[in-house]
Design a protein around this motif. Structure first.
Motif, PDB file in Angstrom:
ATOM      1  N   GLY A 248      -8.873  14.991 -10.713  1.00 42.32           N
ATOM      2  CA  GLY A 248      -8.039  16.074 -11.218  1.00 42.32           C
ATOM      3  C   GLY A 248      -6.618  15.659 -11.546  1.00 42.32           C
ATOM      4  N   GLU A 249      -5.692  16.614 -11.433  1.00 51.21           N
ATOM      5  CA  GLU A 249      -4.306  16.393 -11.821  1.00 51.21           C
ATOM      6  C   GLU A 249      -3.618  15.334 -10.955  1.00 51.21           C
ATOM      7  N   LYS A 250      -3.933  15.304  -9.678  1.00 54.90           N
ATOM      8  CA  LYS A 250      -3.330  14.293  -8.811  1.00 54.90           C
ATOM      9  C   LYS A 250      -3.773  12.895  -9.247  1.00 54.90           C
ATOM     10  N   ALA A 251      -5.031  12.765  -9.621  1.00 53.81           N
ATOM     11  CA  ALA A 251      -5.527  11.478 -10.104  1.00 53.81           C
ATOM     12  C   ALA A 251      -4.862  11.100 -11.420  1.00 53.81           C
ATOM     13  N   LYS A 252      -4.642  12.073 -12.280  1.00 58.80           N
ATOM     14  CA  LYS A 252      -3.985  11.805 -13.561  1.00 58.80           C
ATOM     15  C   LYS A 252      -2.574  11.271 -13.339  1.00 58.80           C
ATOM     16  N   THR A 253      -1.841  11.875 -12.393  1.00 59.67           N
ATOM     17  CA  THR A 253      -0.502  11.377 -12.075  1.00 59.67           C
ATOM     18  C   THR A 253      -0.568   9.933 -11.604  1.00 59.67           C
ATOM     19  N   ALA A 254      -1.523   9.633 -10.732  1.00 57.87           N
ATOM     20  CA  ALA A 254      -1.677   8.262 -10.230  1.00 57.87           C
ATOM     21  C   ALA A 254      -2.055   7.308 -11.358  1.00 57.87           C
ATOM     22  N   TYR A 255      -2.965   7.733 -12.210  1.00 59.12           N
ATOM     23  CA  TYR A 255      -3.430   6.918 -13.341  1.00 59.12           C
ATOM     24  C   TYR A 255      -2.266   6.533 -14.252  1.00 59.12           C
TER      25      TYR A 255
ATOM     26  N   VAL B 239       0.832  -1.197   0.000  1.00 64.62           N
ATOM     27  CA  VAL B 239       0.000   0.000   0.000  1.00 64.62           C
ATOM     28  C   VAL B 239       0.867   1.247   0.000  1.00 64.62           C
ATOM     29  N   ILE B 240       0.555   2.156  -0.923  1.00 61.18           N
ATOM     30  CA  ILE B 240       1.202   3.469  -0.971  1.00 61.18           C
ATOM     31  C   ILE B 240       0.091   4.502  -0.834  1.00 61.18           C
ATOM     32  N   GLY B 241       0.152   5.296   0.216  1.00 57.66           N
ATOM     33  CA  GLY B 241      -0.865   6.305   0.443  1.00 57.66           C
ATOM     34  C   GLY B 241      -0.365   7.680   0.067  1.00 57.66           C
ATOM     35  N   ALA B 242      -1.142   8.384  -0.762  1.00 56.48           N
ATOM     36  CA  ALA B 242      -0.793   9.745  -1.163  1.00 56.48           C
ATOM     37  C   ALA B 242      -1.714  10.720  -0.445  1.00 56.48           C
ATOM     38  N   ALA B 243      -1.115  11.733   0.170  1.00 58.39           N
ATOM     39  CA  ALA B 243      -1.877  12.722   0.921  1.00 58.39           C
ATOM     40  C   ALA B 243      -1.166  14.062   0.826  1.00 58.39           C
ATOM     41  N   GLY B 244      -1.847  15.120   1.272  1.00 60.33           N
ATOM     42  CA  GLY B 244      -1.300  16.463   1.115  1.00 60.33           C
ATOM     43  C   GLY B 244      -0.740  17.062   2.380  1.00 60.33           C
ATOM     44  N   GLY B 245       0.563  17.284   2.430  1.00 59.26           N
ATOM     45  CA  GLY B 245       1.199  17.935   3.568  1.00 59.26           C
ATOM     46  C   GLY B 245       1.836  16.944   4.522  1.00 59.26           C
TER      47      GLY B 245
ATOM     48  N   VAL C 100       3.409   9.261   0.462  1.00 62.73           N
ATOM     49  CA  VAL C 100       4.010  10.327  -0.330  1.00 62.73           C
ATOM     50  C   VAL C 100       3.136  11.568  -0.231  1.00 62.73           C
ATOM     51  N   ASP C 101       3.771  12.719  -0.399  1.00 64.60           N
ATOM     52  CA  ASP C 101       3.063  13.999  -0.343  1.00 64.60           C
ATOM     53  C   ASP C 101       2.730  14.432  -1.769  1.00 64.60           C
ATOM     54  N   TYR C 102       1.461  14.330  -2.143  1.00 62.89           N
ATOM     55  CA  TYR C 102       1.114  14.664  -3.528  1.00 62.89           C
ATOM     56  C   TYR C 102       0.950  16.170  -3.757  1.00 62.89           C
ATOM     57  N   ASN C 103       1.305  16.963  -2.774  1.00 61.22           N
ATOM     58  CA  ASN C 103       1.408  18.407  -3.002  1.00 61.22           C
ATOM     59  C   ASN C 103       2.796  18.803  -3.502  1.00 61.22           C
ATOM     60  N   GLN C 104       3.731  17.850  -3.472  1.00 58.55           N
ATOM     61  CA  GLN C 104       5.090  18.123  -3.917  1.00 58.55           C
ATOM     62  C   GLN C 104       5.244  17.815  -5.406  1.00 58.55           C
ATOM     63  N   PRO C 105       5.969  18.658  -6.157  1.00 56.32           N
ATOM     64  CA  PRO C 105       6.196  18.380  -7.576  1.00 56.32           C
ATOM     65  C   PRO C 105       6.895  17.042  -7.770  1.00 56.32           C
ATOM     66  N   GLY C 106       6.492  16.313  -8.794  1.00 54.83           N
ATOM     67  CA  GLY C 106       7.119  15.042  -9.097  1.00 54.83           C
ATOM     68  C   GLY C 106       6.876  13.962  -8.070  1.00 54.83           C
ATOM     69  N   TRP C 107       5.757  14.051  -7.360  1.00 53.34           N
ATOM     70  CA  TRP C 107       5.521  13.117  -6.258  1.00 53.34           C
ATOM     71  C   TRP C 107       5.409  11.666  -6.723  1.00 53.34           C
TER      72      TRP C 107
END
Length: 312
Positions: free
Chosen positions: A215-222, A171-177, A192-199
């Motif tokens: 949104g964009e965070k989901a696109k990165t994950a996708y 499990v990898i959990g992405a969250a903000g901050g 991982v912090d998905y508020n950071q560039p290149g997360w």
């Protein structure tokens, strides 16, 4: 009683704390002295007057929001066993809403709170826990999956992470901050912090994404999903879409399936039992009932961790 009332659609400040008449239970109903009431992200949208094909219809105003209520039965209506009096209970559908000191519910819909589970945790499980278990039922994760969970510090995300951890999946959990990342890491997942560039750099082999943000965070994950993997929507906090254009990835709108009724999932009792047994531990962030506007504002700006609960 005191309650939070919406007289006009608009910003959080339109939620006003005022005195209203006490509700009276009718046939088949009981009344609950509210100890905790749940707040949903969708309620922040309804408060604004937002509508969509999958959203509930807008209420007639004035309105008291919130169906999730936990507390103590203090009155029963006709045809209801008086043995309910004094019991600690939780329900997902109350009238008026739970943003109040008293609420009425159909006795048939009420659950006794398991021993050892407090009112706030029970409220966190009755819909959020039920939803998390339903989404996992649709997603069908396996111990062999490498799962990336976005919005992993949220009410649903935290429960999903715990289930996947116990299942044996990576499990990898992405969250903000940093605070939310630390909260996810404390659950036993990589974070991982998905508020950071290149997360997304350094994340490899993802076979399943459980996305609660969009949104964009989901696109990165996708874009991290390997061929043959699955992308499952478990929420859309950003209210933003993106192009799901990889033919080698299967996309499933699990939340949409549940909201539309296309998939019948009812895990209320199971979710409460899992929390009562300590297998799932909900995260809770409480606000005083009188500060419901502040709770809405914090939820909208993603400044909360876990399930948001109002306490009279």
């Amino acid at each position: 009683m005191h309650a939070v009332v919406l007289h006009e659609f608009g910003p959080p400040e339109n939620l006003t704390y005022e005195t209203v008449p006490d509700p009276v239970p009718g046939p088949g109903q009981l009344r609950i002295a509210v100890r905790a009431a749940g707040v949903h992200h969708v309620e922040t949208l309804i408060r604004k007057g937002w509508v969509s094909e999958t959203s509930p219809p807008l209420p007639r105003l004035p309105s008291i929001f919130g169906g999730e209520v936990a507390g103590v039965v203090d009155a029963v209506g006709p045809e209801v066993d008086p043995a309910w009096l004094g019991r600690d209970v939780v329900v997902a559908r109350s009238t008026p809403g739970g943003y109040a000191e008293l609420a009425v519910a159909q006795a048939a819909n009420v659950h006794r709170i398991p021993d050892g589970l407090d009112h706030a945790a029970a409220v966190a499980m009755i819909i959020t826990g039920n939803t998390a278990m339903g989404l996992l039922h649709i997603a069908e994760p396996t111990p062999d999956d490498v799962v990336l969970v976005t919005s992993a510090a949220g009410g649903i995300g935290r429960l999903v992470v715990q289930h996947l951890r116990d299942l044996g999946a990576k499990v990898i959990g992405a969250a903000g901050g940093p605070d939310k990342v630390a909260a996810v890491r404390a659950l036993g997942a990589e974070a991982v912090d998905y508020n950071q560039p290149g997360w997304g750099h350094g994340i490899h082999g993802v076979t399943l994404v459980l996305d609660g943000v969009g949104g964009e965070k989901a696109k990165t994950a996708y874009d991290l999903i390997v061929a043959g993997g699955r992308y499952v929507t478990i929420g859309n906090a950003s209210q933003q879409d993106f192009a799901q254009d990889n033919p080698n990835v299967t996309s499933i709108d699990a939340l949409g399936l549940m909201l539309s009724g296309a998939v019948d999932v009812d895990f209320e009792a199971e979710a409460l039992a899992a929390a009562g047994e300590g297998r799932l531990v909900p995260g809770v962030q409480s606000f005083p009932l009188a500060e419901a506007a502040a709770a809405h504002a914090a939820l909208e700006t993603r400044a909360t961790t876990g399930k948001v609960v109002l306490v009279p």
